[in-house]
Design an enzyme around this catalytic site. Structure first.
Site: not given
Length: 307
Positions: A11, A43, A183, A245, A247-251
């Site tokens: 995306n 990501n 999560n 931020d 946003t991409a922590a889990g990825d």
């Protein structure tokens, strides 16, 4: 080092910084907007590549500027992009992300070309599945594609990042995954229960195991992660940081976990590595723009050992 394959979404993220999230029916002013390469699959592939792993990606973008930017960004960190299809007449996927002053986010995804990924496209790139040792998938692509890849990769280590979580997954959908990594919120959605305490989260993870999963790893944001198998439960604390931020922590946790496992590390070390990587990511803005190099992670882990 083993080969990693990511099958998933790409995306272009439109990131809007706000002081606070709007309430229902409320109009607020955003502070600025930035275009950042994203998508859960991209990501994860980008993170593995930037951290020095061997990684390919299967996915789909539109024949447009955003799609070309996403592919180029992956190439810049060594991700194999031969499995990314360019689809005519369909726009590249977009995500509209609001980030508040505390670093928390809310995300609306418009799937675009991601929703056009088919099992026929998977067959076209089956060689990437055959040569991979670890496969990562998410739920921003059609479920039938995720299921199909799982059937082709039964001898592989398969990680599912079940986001965006769905409460109506087919009954046998989760069966056969090596690792499922929700999560806290996603775990609640998957089992249809509210989970508030650590004990309840462990119980929820054990309920997921009963669906035919070998290992459940629940990420707890700034509180770390839980490892739950049939034989044991273990908690891994994360170092406290100031998030700007998430946003991409889990990825990035998922990518770091896979990379560590590809190097033969045990779950404990792999999860601690994932915590360290995501601990850096949340201190930076954006999705792929927030992802560190291996040198940065090693330096952070040395600092953590001193504390």
């Amino acid at each position: 080092m083993s080969n990693i394959l990511v099958v998933g979404s790409l995306n272009m993220d439109f990131v809007i910084n706000v002081k606070k999230m709007p309430l229902s029916g409320e109009t607020i002013l955003g502070e600025d907007v930035n275009l950042v390469p994203g998508g859960k699959g991209a990501n994860q592939a980008y993170a593995v590549g930037k951290l020095g792993g061997q990684v390919d990606m299967i996915g789909a973008v539109g024949d447009d500027l955003y799609g070309r930017m996403l592919i180029e960004n992956l190439q810049n960190v060594g991700v194999g992009i031969s499995g990314i299809e360019i689809i005519q007449g369909t726009p590249t996927g977009n995500a509209f992300i609001s980030v508040d002053e505390g670093g928390e986010n809310s995300i609306i995804v418009v799937q675009g070309a991601n929703n056009k990924l088919t099992t026929q496209m998977i067959d076209k790139h089956v060689n990437l599945i055959k040569r991979a040792d670890i496969i990562i998938m998410q739920l921003e692509i059609p479920l039938e594609v995720v299921e199909y890849v799982k059937t082709l990769a039964q001898e592989k280590l398969i990680i599912l990042d079940p986001a965006p979580a769905q409460d109506d997954l087919p009954k046998q959908f989760l069966e056969g995954f090596t690792i499922v990594k929700p999560n806290e919120t996603e775990l609640q959605t998957l089992i249809g229960k509210k989970l508030e305490t650590k004990e309840e989260l462990i119980s929820g993870a054990e309920e997921l195991l009963e669906k035919g999963i070998q290992t459940v790893i629940v990420t707890l944001g700034g509180d770390g992660a839980l490892l739950v198998t049939k034989d044991k439960t273990e908690y891994f604390k994360a170092q406290k940081v100031t998030a700007v931020d998430t946003t991409a922590a889990g990825d990035c946790f998922t990518a770091a976990l896979a990379l560590a496992l590809s190097k033969g590390k045990a779950y404990a070390e792999a999860i601690q590595f994932g915590n360290s990587v995501s601990g850096i990511v949340v201190t930076r803005k954006g999705a792929q723009t927030s992802i560190p190099t291996m040198e940065e992670v090693i330096e952070k882990m040395k600092e953590e050992e001193k504390e």
